[in-house]
Design an enzyme around this catalytic site. Structure first.
Site, PDB file in Angstrom:
ATOM      1  N   ASP A 152      21.728 -13.504   5.570  1.00  0.00           N
ATOM      2  CA  ASP A 152      22.904 -13.283   6.431  1.00  0.00           C
ATOM      3  C   ASP A 152      23.942 -12.351   5.799  1.00  0.00           C
ATOM      4  O   ASP A 152      25.153 -12.630   5.849  1.00  0.00           O
ATOM      5  CB  ASP A 152      23.570 -14.618   6.795  1.00  0.00           C
ATOM      6  N   ASP A 175      17.178 -12.661   8.025  1.00  0.00           N
ATOM      7  CA  ASP A 175      18.152 -12.432   9.110  1.00  0.00           C
ATOM      8  C   ASP A 175      19.393 -11.718   8.581  1.00  0.00           C
ATOM      9  O   ASP A 175      20.529 -12.049   8.966  1.00  0.00           O
ATOM     10  CB  ASP A 175      18.580 -13.761   9.752  1.00  0.00           C
TER      11      ASP A 175
END
Length: 316
Positions: A152, A175
């Protein structure tokens, strides 16, 4: 008489504002106007009558958890050297159960902000989600910056907000580019540090454009052999890789449904005119799309980012 005095005071105030500085220097060694970046940000007023405020940051490591609040707008923050002007913090989601969205090193909530020549780093070990740059603002430009982290790294927040990244280096594990904003990545280097997922877009159903990567180069660390271009954080996620270089480490299927076949019915995953050993689309998942030359003409900076105010980041 009172009106004359009031008018005089207003004119005097405007004159004083016009003579104030619009450019500041931050130097952690104390030779500038401020020693910390946050002090410089705090000096900018709401609807500041001085117009664009430029904050120049001298080389150094600034151990700060920065916040640009929503009322601070129309500023430019410029580092002296991208690799030597470093903003660093090390929060992660499992410290006191803070969760992903409090882990940021830099939270940017104001509109009309430009960042240039900076390294923004979340130096936490791989102990959970750890955001380096969290953007909630609209009309945000990030040029020639490095965004460093693991899971992230970059959160592009706020439905419909528009953000433009140019010539940036963005690295991470899982991600590491995620969120709902409409975001154009131009000429960026995207580095994958372990087998996982590059993007986790969260594009709302009513927003036409999500992530567009144009003229970008994806690289993988040694041992990375199974990287996905993206998976949908929510239904209707939109991501396009075009005119970019994709390495051997990209999985042949390209995209993942995040363990939910229903996402395959709504996601908008596309590719066009990519090159490299990972660009072969012959074995891509059937629910992604390869654009034709005619289709691809739609995807320009002007079309994607203009909004209702005809914003063009290339003029900033």
């Amino acid at each position: 008489m009172k009106n004359i005095i009031l008018t005089f005071l207003i004119l005097f105030s405007l004159c004083a504002y016009s003579q104030e500085k619009t450019e500041y220097i931050v130097d952690r060694n104390g030779t500038g106007d401020f020693r910390t970046i946050q002090e410089a940000i705090n000096s900018v007023r709401t609807a500041d009558p001085r117009g664009l405020i430029t904050i120049r940051i001298k080389n150094g490591i600034y151990k700060e958890k920065l916040v640009i609040p929503p009322h601070v707008t129309n500023i430019k923050i410029v580092g002296e050297d991208r690799d030597k002007t470093i903003i660093n913090y090390d929060d992660h989601a499992n410290i006191n159960k803070m969760g992903t969205f409090k882990t940021y090193t830099f939270l940017l909530s104001g509109n009309d902000i430009t960042l240039e020549n900076l390294t923004i780093e979340n130096s936490s070990a791989e102990l959970g989600q750890a955001v380096a740059l969290h953007i909630e603002g609209d009309r945000v430009v990030v040029r020639n910056c490095r965004l460093l982290g693991h899971q992230d790294t970059l959160y592009t927040g706020r439905d419909g907000a528009r953000q433009y990244f140019e010539n940036c280096y963005i690295e991470g594990t899982t991600d590491f580019i995620f969120g709902p904003a409409t975001t154009w990545f131009e000429g960026c280097a995207i580095h994958c540090k372990k087998n996982s997922y590059i993007t986790a877009a969260n594009t709302p159903q009513n927003i036409k454009y999500g992530y567009i990567f144009n003229n970008c180069t994806v690289t993988v660390a040694d041992g990375v052999t199974e990287m996905y271009l993206g998976r949908p954080w929510r239904a209707y996620s939109m991501t396009l890789f075009m005119n970019s270089t994709l390495p051997k480490g990209i999985k042949p299927e390209g995209w993942d449904n995040w363990r939910n076949p229903e996402n395959e019915k709504t996601v908008r995953y596309m590719e066009f005119n990519n090159k490299g050993k990972g660009a072969d689309t012959a074995n891509r998942v059937k629910w992604s799309k390869v654009l034709t030359s005619s289709d691809a003409k739609e995807y320009t900076i002007a079309n994607v980012l203009r909004g209702c105010d005809n914003w063009n980041p290339l003029t900033q």
